[in-house]
Design an enzyme around this catalytic site. Structure first.
Site, mmCIF file in Angstrom:
data_model
loop_
_atom_site.group_PDB
_atom_site.id
_atom_site.type_symbol
_atom_site.label_atom_id
_atom_site.label_comp_id
_atom_site.label_asym_id
_atom_site.label_seq_id
_atom_site.Cartn_x
_atom_site.Cartn_y
_atom_site.Cartn_z
ATOM 1 N N TYR A 74 2.913 10.043 -0.587
ATOM 2 C CA TYR A 74 4.020 9.472 0.182
ATOM 3 C C TYR A 74 5.368 9.765 -0.470
ATOM 4 C CZ TYR A 74 0.430 6.543 2.482
ATOM 5 O OH TYR A 74 -0.667 6.074 3.164
ATOM 6 N N ASP A 108 0.835 -1.199 0.000
ATOM 7 C CA ASP A 108 0.000 0.000 0.000
ATOM 8 C C ASP A 108 0.872 1.252 0.000
ATOM 9 O OD1 ASP A 108 -3.008 1.082 0.967
ATOM 10 O OD2 ASP A 108 -1.343 2.291 1.709
ATOM 11 N N LYS A 168 -2.975 5.858 -4.085
ATOM 12 C CA LYS A 168 -4.054 6.793 -3.785
ATOM 13 C C LYS A 168 -3.763 8.138 -4.443
ATOM 14 C CE LYS A 168 -3.809 4.747 0.805
ATOM 15 N NZ LYS A 168 -2.373 4.435 0.777
ATOM 16 N N HIS A 197 -7.723 9.710 -1.629
ATOM 17 C CA HIS A 197 -7.041 9.667 -0.342
ATOM 18 C C HIS A 197 -7.819 10.358 0.780
ATOM 19 C CE1 HIS A 197 -2.674 9.242 1.310
ATOM 20 N NE2 HIS A 197 -3.559 8.998 2.248
#
Length: 279
Positions: free
Chosen positions: A53, A48, A82, A115
């Site tokens: 990120y 994930d 996401k 998200h």
């Protein structure tokens, strides 16, 4: 209820998803490849990540290294990313997806999520996800951090029901009403930060239960979620911790201990509140 690290649940569109996965939140891109590779070697089949990120490239490298080390194929690994829903238009969402796919070095995603709901600014993003799904570029689509009212708004115009709502969930934030709404509409719940970013690992009540089963606090918390059919994404950068987090299938919490853990709920968040968090 899953019985092993590779066991899966079937989502509302028929896609199968591993019940316990490895997350890479807050892991620097340069370190992510090794973490993901080690995760795959140690049995994890769900990885994930997310646009925000900043480690999709490392995630993709780690997947390739993990496949090479194990002899597995791409279809053996379930990959989630996401879109950072900063009030995106339809075209911006499609572009963000294509950029994520390029960074990951993959031909398709197994799951793509919005998200955060923001200030209910997700309609065009969802419509773009539906188009990408219908074009076969994503196996399944869903959302993250959506409250009931966000889901109600989405379902009022969606032609594809989200398969998952990934939310903060742990014994201090058990999300009972949101889980019930998801079950009613066929939307699986997946927990992020199931250990409350480590804050629950020294909780006296959880440690007492852990002693009873000769398990760690983390293992008790993860087992609590598994016994409620809650999907999990757990972050770890160390192989020994990855192995420990997956060692949760050889025992079962008794009803009284499930009740003790349920009683810890305070609706307490470690992450942002979706009703006030915007970009």
């Amino acid at each position: 209820m899953i019985q092993s690290l590779t066991d899966t649940y079937t989502l509302n569109n028929g896609t199968k998803i591993p019940g316990l996965g490895l997350g890479v939140f807050q892991i620097p891109d340069a370190e992510t490849a090794n973490v993901v590779k080690e995760g795959i070697i140690n049995g994890y089949r769900l990885i994930d990540t997310a646009q925000i990120y900043g480690n999709e490239a490392g995630t993709g490298d780690g997947i390739r290294q993990g496949l090479a080390a194990t002899g597995l194929k791409r279809e053996d690994i379930f990959v989630t990313s996401k879109v950072w829903n900063a009030h995106l238009t339809y075209d911006e969402t499609v572009a963000a997806f294509e950029e994520s796919l390029t960074r990951l070095g993959l031909e398709y995603l197994d799951l793509y999520l919005i998200h955060w709901p923001g200030a209910d600014a997700f309609k065009e993003s969802w419509q773009a996800l539906e188009a990408l799904y219908k074009a076969g570029k994503i196996k399944a689509i869903g959302v993250s951090n959506f409250q009931i009212h966000h889901l109600e708004a989405l379902l009022s115009y969606a032609t594809v029901v989200p398969v998952i709502n990934q939310i903060e969930l742990h014994p201090k934030l058990s999300q009972v009403e949101l889980r019930a709404f998801g079950k009613e509409h066929g939307i699986k719940i997946q927990a992020w930060s199931p250990l409350m970013q480590g804050q629950l690992l020294t909780h006296p009540e959880i440690l007492t239960i852990a002693d009873k089963y000769n398990k760690s606090a983390a293992q008790i918390i993860l087992r609590w979620a598994i016994q409620q059919d809650i999907l999990l994404v757990v972050k770890s950068v160390h192989a020994d911790r990855m192995i420990s987090n997956s060692d949760v299938f050889d025992f079962k919490l008794e009803r009284e201990d499930m009740d003790r853990l349920n009683a810890l709920n305070e609706s307490l968040r470690v992450g942002p509140n979706p009703d006030s968090f915007d970009f």
